[in-house]
Design an enzyme around this catalytic site. Sequence first.
Site, mmCIF file in Angstrom:
data_model
loop_
_atom_site.group_PDB
_atom_site.id
_atom_site.type_symbol
_atom_site.label_atom_id
_atom_site.label_comp_id
_atom_site.label_asym_id
_atom_site.label_seq_id
_atom_site.Cartn_x
_atom_site.Cartn_y
_atom_site.Cartn_z
ATOM 1 N N CYS A 27 0.842 -1.196 0.000
ATOM 2 C CA CYS A 27 0.000 0.000 0.000
ATOM 3 C C CYS A 27 0.879 1.248 0.000
ATOM 4 C CB CYS A 27 -0.923 0.009 1.211
ATOM 5 S SG CYS A 27 -0.060 0.224 2.778
ATOM 6 N N CYS A 30 3.619 1.661 2.606
ATOM 7 C CA CYS A 30 4.879 0.978 2.299
ATOM 8 C C CYS A 30 5.765 1.880 1.439
ATOM 9 C CB CYS A 30 4.615 -0.332 1.560
ATOM 10 S SG CYS A 30 3.505 -1.475 2.399
ATOM 11 N N ASP A 467 6.240 24.860 -35.118
ATOM 12 C CA ASP A 467 7.238 25.088 -36.150
ATOM 13 C C ASP A 467 6.661 24.619 -37.488
ATOM 14 O OD1 ASP A 467 9.952 25.552 -37.236
ATOM 15 O OD2 ASP A 467 9.944 23.374 -37.458
#
Length: 776
Positions: A27, A30, A467
């Site tokens: 989770c 952790c 461009d």
Amino acid sequence: MGADPIIVTTDGASQRVLSLDIGGMTCASCVGRVERKLGKIDGVSASVNLPLETARVTVPAGVTDQDIIQAVTATGYTARLSSPQAPSRQQTDTPQAVPPAHGPASGTVPEKVAVTAPSLRPRLLLAATLTVPVFLISMIPALHFPQWGWVVGALALPVVTWAAWPFHRAAAVNARHFSSTMDTLVSLGVTAAYVFSAWQLIAAPDLTANPVMESMGGMAAGGLYFEVAAVVTTFLLLGRYLEANAKRQAGDALRTLLSLGAKDATVLVQGVERRVPAAQLSVGDILVIRPGEKIATDGEVTEGRSAVDASLVTGESLPVDVGPGSSVTGATINTSGRLLVRATRVGPDTTLARMGALVAQAQTGKAPIARLADRISAVFVPVVLVIAILTFGAWLLVAAPDVSQTELQSAFTAAVAVLVIACPCALGLATPVGLLTGTGRGAELGILIKGPQILEDTRTVDTIVLDKTGTVTNGVLAVSVTEPLDGFTQAQLLRLAGAVENSSEHPIGRAIANAARGATSDGGTAHVQNFRSAAGGGVAGDVDGHDVLVGGTTWLTGNGVTIDPPHEARLLSAEDAGATAVWVAVDGRPAGIISLQDSIKEGSGAAIAKLRELGLRPLLVTGDNGAVAAQVASAVGIPASDVMAAVSPEGKVDAVRRLQSQGSTVAMAGDGVNDAAALAQADLGIAMGSGTDVAIEAADLTVMGSDLQQVALAIELSRKTLATIKTNLFWAFLYNAIGIPVAALGLLNPMVAGGAMAASSVLVVANSLRLRRFGR
């Protein structure tokens, strides 16, 4: 030792970037623990990804790989360096020394999810098999029999021990390090339910001895929660099993991308063809690519002509014609003629490997939106434990001073429900799984998102500077109009001009020669003698006994050709229309005018319209003159007021800065070296993958194809990924915000809480998986 780390330089200090595979995380808590532990090492920073179970760690000089691994291990998780690339042939003494090849563009994607799901399956099957009778016997009075409580307790015991062992083990590891995660909540909830029930049964062995008396209200077996412990364990195992499979699906796109590379290749050595693993290729090797074969690595065609299907890499469906001098990309497919290709990039330097690295880097990183979830997850579990204790105490306090058995059971039920419902797993998965799926789908479409923070940038962009050459247009001149004069025909004009220009290397010369070859039945040009040229002027030569000149006005007048004012007006008219126009003179008199234009890419107009739909204002910037720029802008739907012509590379940077100073959030799309500075200056730089490495390195987003529509698609995908992550976070927060108070008030059965908690994680992952359908 593992993967060779990347060497970077920050403020003059040498640093390495390591990729770690981490096992045992469940989770967001952790994740926070690992990041905090690594962050305590001086100069080390880490970004941990929960779904991929990986970490990207920046390590200064003086800190060893073992120091990093030991730091992770000290938190209770396993860690190892990601597997290295297979060595090249130059690094290998014998063929037997080569490890199994994964192709030159192979990458490392942890397979922990694949291991986790099968390992959970037997536990889930046992839990489901035993939980069904436990639930039915406990909840249906008609199924009660003498001493049914002991039978239910025995059936539930393997469920809450062996089946629930992954939760207990993780909780124990965390407890040894004075920490807690969602497994702590699950383990405590399940254990408390079972132990409380067993204590009730041991204290009153005849509690379930007489089903008849129970049904008449003579005895109270309501204090048994064996079914709660079993059902919660089964629900959570099912949720984690489905979650593991779903997370694997989310990472499938990257795994597929990294597996596209050819596994072996045919190398030409002193005229002899030899089949070797693609991982052993070296720069300079000559590869033989037959029709239908994958090109094993990036290279340059030295011999042969063919069409190459690059859809796997660029996302574009049309094959690209290649010949001597053309660049080709590894993992693309040769569709027709035999090619000889000289390898220019191998191993981790190939386009495909770099694509995989960029995607993996993006998936490992953290979006700014994830910081709130991280901060909450860091304190979430301890807060929930306190809430559960307070809930139990509050219920008892309300019932004081005489606490009945029923009131004690209600207090216990509410506390267990709080422990079970309050899981930060969905919160921890909300961002990384959305990012994993979005970037993976982008890779399939030829769209590379360099980092998670880019998602935030695409949300605020309101202006995009395009461009012209190579982005809106093809960047290649082609003959658009052939205008003969004084009795010449178009065919004659092209034949004579093409013969002379065939010896020229100038882009104008190549375009005219190509047009001349295309106009003949045999694809050839006439022979030229006495060829001569002048830089910036033109070319001349003898063709079929005629003196032919091709070039500008100065070139013709300098060679004694007189140009009449009406003819000169026609040339000026062609230039005013946005074309590059040259004269063709034969035997001292003008024979015609050839106009050339940079053709607009198919789909550029639709892409501009799509960008407007996304709320962006497109502007065209180019170094060409105003007439050319205006003609292109008009063709794709950009108003003249949004055109910047005759702009130098430095001017492009200034243009972006000017727009930013006016309050605009600017994206810039380009493909050339002259665009790199502007791409870096822009709030969001988008490089066309057909462009230069310098442009791609300077950009935040890269589209591997040359189609401007991919730019619009990239922005749309980025925004959709961000929206998915926000939706995930919203529901994860809402789920906990509503679930915990409801559970604390005693309005939520722990079994329902367990099902809801498991469903929340699965739903977050399922919502993210919808991104896999983007663009289909």
